[in-house]
Scaffold this motif. Structure first.
Motif, short mmCIF file in Angstrom:
data_model
loop_
_atom_site.label_atom_id
_atom_site.label_comp_id
_atom_site.label_asym_id
_atom_site.label_seq_id
_atom_site.Cartn_x
_atom_site.Cartn_y
_atom_site.Cartn_z
N ALA A 263 44.16 5.67 -4.76
CA ALA A 263 42.85 5.94 -4.21
C ALA A 263 42.18 6.98 -4.43
CB ALA A 263 42.97 5.70 -2.46
N GLY A 264 43.02 8.30 -4.44
CA GLY A 264 42.76 9.75 -4.53
C GLY A 264 42.14 9.77 -6.17
N VAL A 265 42.89 9.14 -7.16
CA VAL A 265 42.21 9.05 -8.39
C VAL A 265 41.02 8.27 -8.45
CG1 VAL A 265 42.85 8.53 -10.78
CG2 VAL A 265 44.63 9.52 -9.49
N MET A 266 40.84 7.18 -7.81
CA MET A 266 39.59 6.29 -7.96
C MET A 266 38.62 7.27 -7.28
SD MET A 266 38.92 2.57 -6.49
CE MET A 266 40.51 1.95 -7.64
N GLY A 267 38.71 7.76 -6.20
CA GLY A 267 37.80 8.76 -5.62
C GLY A 267 37.26 9.76 -6.35
N SER A 274 29.50 9.89 -10.67
CA SER A 274 28.32 9.60 -9.86
C SER A 274 27.18 10.74 -10.10
CB SER A 274 28.46 9.11 -8.48
OG SER A 274 29.29 10.19 -7.93
N GLY A 275 28.02 11.99 -10.73
CA GLY A 275 27.14 13.18 -10.89
C GLY A 275 25.88 12.98 -11.71
N SER A 276 25.94 11.94 -12.57
CA SER A 276 24.79 11.72 -13.79
C SER A 276 23.94 10.50 -13.15
CB SER A 276 25.36 11.48 -15.05
OG SER A 276 26.53 10.38 -14.82
N GLY A 277 24.20 9.95 -12.18
CA GLY A 277 23.24 8.94 -11.66
C GLY A 277 24.08 7.73 -10.90
N GLY A 278 23.55 6.68 -10.80
CA GLY A 278 24.22 5.52 -10.21
C GLY A 278 23.79 5.41 -8.64
N PRO A 279 24.66 4.43 -8.03
CA PRO A 279 24.52 4.33 -6.55
C PRO A 279 25.02 5.19 -5.75
CG PRO A 279 26.16 2.59 -7.48
CD PRO A 279 25.33 3.40 -8.61
#
Length: 424
Positions: A263-267, A274-279
């Motif tokens: 979970a940590g790696v995924m987070g 997500s820093g370059s865009g996305g939801p």
């Protein structure tokens, strides 16, 4: 108000006298009553303080000399750190007096943050001896946490009872019975940390499998409700503290460690991508600004810390003294666009400015000794971590309810000398 409080105090004292252990385990429910204030002559007091007085008086009458001797023996391992803490508080009073600040407020804080919590701890070490006592103590913490979360839900939905300016949309923040939102997060975060650690930890032989299952369900409910309350208060420090406590609790148990790591790696991956865009772009910037102290509250805190460091450079050993910070910081307060706060909103700077180097060292000693004396470190460490992480940006001890809650959590997670003897 005072006559009613005195009548209730007499009834509470009688209850403590008749059932010391049962009464003590209900003490967490009374912690928010520090908001009910009155005065005995020229001396201010609160309902919580009267409850502590009633607790001590009722216990002394019930236990008598033998009980007090047993209590003193029960805290044998804690005597040094308790003495250091009391000396630090007394030193804070003397420092405030020596620097020309008001002594009565300093004495009031010494009573509320040093003497009363330690008296509660001593009584608790004598009366809280069994697994049942501890379960009841945690249930009281859970009951008050759930009640405050429900209070926060009603407030958030209706705006009822929320002080200005936190009640208006957008950005409404629940406060519960407290005067500001972060007070709700400060109260709930350690309880949530204990609940999630207890939820994840394996059962002990004394508790039994069937009882443990019931307690895990209760702990899960408490964790969810405390998390909801902290979220509705929009307490960033509280949410980060709860997340860190949950993560560490998962890491400390081998059966859940790989899930926590995954979970940590995924987070982290989602955050970076997500820093370059996305939801999750807006969430990314919200978290980034919070971690880098770029949002409004972060900028305010960095200014407070800079001013406090300048103050401590002139008073490096003794600090400003108890209750003296708002007056002592005035000559160093250059950011006139913002108010002067009661404390510098950082646990290290709080302790240093209020009690000097001795207080800072004494608190570190208490934390280290707490971990050393832990009955189960997989439960204690997440709680300690939640307090310290929240303390990076707020005041997790210097408040009437939080000071007593701190020592109740110490009691809940450690074994006294008396309990060890009873177990034999």
């Amino acid at each position: 108000m005072l006559p009613l409080l005195l009548i209730l105090t007499v009834l509470w004292t009688w209850f403590v006298w008749r059932h010391p252990a049962r009464a003590f385990t209900w003490l967490p429910v009374l912690l928010p009553t520090y908001m009910i204030r009155s005065a005995v002559g020229p001396f201010p007091t609160t309902a919580l303080e009267l409850a502590v007085v009633g607790l001590v008086v009722g216990w002394v009458v019930a236990s008598r000399k033998k009980g007090m001797q047993e209590a003193w023996e029960a805290v044998r391992s804690w005597r040094v750190v308790m003495a250091l803490w009391l000396c630090a508080g007394a030193g804070g009073v003397i420092t405030a007096w020596a620097q020309g600040f008001e002594v009565l407020p300093a004495l009031g804080l010494f009573r509320a943050y040093f003497v009363e919590p330690l008296l509660v701890f001593v009584v608790g070490c004598h009366v809280v001896r069994t697994v049942d006592h501890r379960i009841r103590l945690f249930r009281s913490f859970g009951i008050v946490a759930c009640a405050l979360a429900v209070w926060a839900m009603v407030q958030y939905a209706t705006g009822w009872g929320i002080p200005h300016p936190w009640g208006a949309w957008p950005g409404r923040r629940a406060t519960g019975p407290f005067p500001f939102p972060n007070a709700l997060g400060l109260f709930l975060a350690p309880i949530a940390a204990f609940a999630v650690a207890r939820l994840i930890a394996k059962p002990t032989l004394q508790e039994g499998e069937s009882r443990w299952k019931r307690e895990r369900v209760f702990a899960g409910v408490v964790f969810v409700m405390a998390l909801i309350g902290t979220t509705l208060a929009a307490s960033d420090g509280g949410l980060v503290a709860i997340a860190a406590a949950a993560g560490v609790a998962l890491l400390m148990r081998p059966q859940t460690r790989r899930y926590a790591l995954a979970a940590g790696v995924m987070g982290v991956a989602i955050f970076l991508l997500s820093g370059s865009g996305g939801p999750f772009y807006a969430t990314h910037h919200r978290i980034r600004d919070m971690l880098l102290f770029q949002e409004w509250s972060g900028k305010v805190r960095t200014v407070i810390w800079k001013e406090t460091v300048t103050l401590l450079q002139d008073h490096p050993v003794f600090g400003a003294g108890l209750a003296a910070y708002p007056a002592a910081i005035v000559p160093y307060h250059t950011a006139t666009w913002m108010e002067i706060f009661q404390y510098p909103h950082n646990i290290v700077l709080n302790l240093w400015s209020e009690t000097g180097v001795l207080g800072l060292g004494a608190f570190i000693a208490i934390i280290l000794f707490w971990i050393r004396m832990a009955e189960r470190q997989e439960i204690v460490i997440p709680v300690v971590l939640a307090i310290l992480i929240h303390g990076l940006v707020d005041v997790p001890y210097f408040k009437n309810d939080l000071a007593i809650a701190f020592w109740l959590l110490v009691l809940l997670t450690t074994v006294s000398e008396r309990s060890r003897e009873d177990a034999r």
